[in-house]
Design a protein around this motif. Structure first.
Motif, mmCIF file in Angstrom:
data_model
loop_
_atom_site.group_PDB
_atom_site.id
_atom_site.type_symbol
_atom_site.label_atom_id
_atom_site.label_comp_id
_atom_site.label_asym_id
_atom_site.label_seq_id
_atom_site.Cartn_x
_atom_site.Cartn_y
_atom_site.Cartn_z
ATOM 1 N N ARG A 16 0.830 -1.197 0.000
ATOM 2 C CA ARG A 16 0.000 0.000 0.000
ATOM 3 C C ARG A 16 0.874 1.261 0.000
ATOM 4 N N ARG A 17 1.917 1.262 0.849
ATOM 5 C CA ARG A 17 2.819 2.421 0.894
ATOM 6 C C ARG A 17 3.552 2.595 -0.431
ATOM 7 N N PHE A 18 3.945 1.483 -1.052
ATOM 8 C CA PHE A 18 4.653 1.536 -2.331
ATOM 9 C C PHE A 18 3.737 2.116 -3.411
ATOM 10 N N ARG A 19 2.477 1.657 -3.441
ATOM 11 C CA ARG A 19 1.532 2.171 -4.433
ATOM 12 C C ARG A 19 1.271 3.663 -4.219
ATOM 13 N N GLN A 20 1.174 4.063 -2.952
ATOM 14 C CA GLN A 20 0.981 5.493 -2.641
ATOM 15 C C GLN A 20 2.156 6.314 -3.145
ATOM 16 N N GLU A 23 4.235 5.537 -5.544
ATOM 17 C CA GLU A 23 4.215 5.568 -7.010
ATOM 18 C C GLU A 23 3.186 6.575 -7.535
ATOM 19 N N ALA A 24 2.018 6.625 -6.885
ATOM 20 C CA ALA A 24 0.952 7.522 -7.306
ATOM 21 C C ALA A 24 1.369 8.984 -7.124
ATOM 22 N N GLU A 25 2.190 9.253 -6.135
ATOM 23 C CA GLU A 25 2.616 10.628 -5.864
ATOM 24 C C GLU A 25 3.687 11.098 -6.843
ATOM 25 N N LEU A 26 4.319 10.169 -7.546
ATOM 26 C CA LEU A 26 5.374 10.544 -8.501
ATOM 27 C C LEU A 26 4.806 11.010 -9.781
#
Length: 106
Positions: free
Chosen positions: A97-101, A103-106
């Motif tokens: 979940r933290r990794f996806r977050q 990635e989404a912020e990049l």
């Protein structure tokens, strides 16, 4: 003082002001374990492993757990830890979940 003035560095003392022996504690634990119908492979030392595992699963800091059981090295404490499948899945899900977050912020 119920046990006299002698300073005895023991957690459990007998009525004779001596230490309760490890042999006695092991024998008593075995009798209680057998009376409860638990697996004979369960030893008193297993409770130490369970204690470490529960602290880890409840989110206590690694250093706190290490200090609680008096280990010099974290690697020793990790040997005592046997976390459940549910805990592993929760940790992995949180990491993903933290990794996806991120990635989404990049």
């Amino acid at each position: 003082d119920r046990f006299g003035s002698r300073d005895l560095a023991a957690m459990w003392v007998t009525e004779r002001n001596t230490r309760v022996s490890a042999k006695y504690v092991d024998a008593r634990f075995s009798a209680l374990r057998d009376g409860a119908g638990l697996d004979p492979a369960l030893t008193l030392h297993c409770l130490r492993h369970s204690y470490v595992t529960h602290l880890v699963e409840y989110g206590y800091a690694d250093k706190f757990v290490q200090d609680q059981v008096g280990h010099l090295h974290a690697s020793t404490t990790s040997i005592y830890t046997s976390v459940s499948g549910d805990f592993k899945n929760r940790v992995l899900s949180d990491a993903l979940r933290r990794f996806r977050q991120m990635e989404a912020e990049l």
